[in-house]
Design a protein around this motif. Sequence first.
Motif: not given
Length: 457
Positions: A142-149, A284-292
Amino acid sequence: MGAGVGARVALVLYCREQPRLVLLSPGQSVIAGREPPSEVRLADTSLSRQHARFAWDGHTCMVTDLNSTNGTRVQGCAVSEAALRAGQTVSLGACNATIFLESGAARFGPPEDFIWGGGSAMRDARARLDALSGTDAPLFVSGVAGVGKAAFARVVHARSRRAIGPFTVLRCGGADATRIGALLFGEHRVRDGTGPGTGADHVPEEIPGLLEANPGGTLYLGDVDLLSRELQARLSRSRALACGRTGSSAPADHPRLILGGPRPPADLAASGALELELAQRVCAEHVRIPALDERRADIPRLAETFLAAALRRWQRASLALGSSVIDVLTQALWPGNLRQLQEVIEHAALVCRTSTIEPRDLPVSLTVHGTVPNAASGDMRGDGAASQESLAGGLVPPLEGADTPDFRARVRAYEVRLILDGLRKTSGNQRAASRLLRIPLRTLAHKIKEYGIKELV
């Protein structure tokens, strides 16, 4: 020009105002001039209304003079039409244009460079990388648009036992439901017979979907929340979602699924954007990518990485990032996140005319605490306290001094900020952004192209 398949041409136009960067894909052309209907308009009286056309067919970049008053010159020689080479200078009246050719080098560089850094915001994602790579279980990023998911998903794939298999990306919001359904689940076609004497007028043909055609690989589905409810339900029943679970089929039978969305699956399900069953199967497996904005300490390193990739991509000589540019980048607002930073650095690498990138080389769309680079000098102006939200809400930056950018430059900067804010609030969905901004979708799409922020969305 020795281009690779699908390579683009960068056209950089220098005039008295901010340099203009235009990217042409094969089959595209653009007219440069002073007034409409020219697509690239430069406010210089030495230009004719429609001065010259630049066209790129994938092999040759041509410039054609459109009966301009002051003529078109290539390397100082007047031409009516000419084939251009990378690095050549074209003069349109008193304005100059330089051509750069895209090479086959990776546009973004190694994916691991995007998720690494000295900041703590990525610490959880990095700490879990080995564990996530050692399983075939479905993963939600998960992460907002453009974070590098997608970049994170590619690193997970590269470190897994599936690394020798294909890594495929499908953006679920980029086509209609019928097309996405056919790409995912396959389709049944009936085609004409192969010729006389075949004994068959029509031949049935089964076209496998990505859930079957990528055995042993990884399939990343971006913007899965934009899938129709019917397709989400079909996906939740897919055997690919069982990979890595007890009693499931062998990993080689189906690709590993990595899904991407703007928020955690439980939150998307609660809001009705994601089928509950699908959310439960990937929770079960979730990781969040933070915004810049949450990892500003990483911006200098990321900027250097993007610069190195841009120089390879566009076959430019070595350039350095000036300390003042680093200061600007670390203070800037980044609604487009990594994707926007990459575009900003690529723009600067193409328009820079010295050995060091300075603030004047940054695009006018870059907003730093409510201010934009001065179109003439590159200085930062504004009150420094206004947020992007307040500017987008209707507060036009005040005039400060006689050397403030002219009216057109200020209107352009304000429109860019409004559009970026609308795209950020709608996770890059242009249709939703047009409704939010209350302008026709066609108008929004035209302005995105005109202002050079197409790649941010």
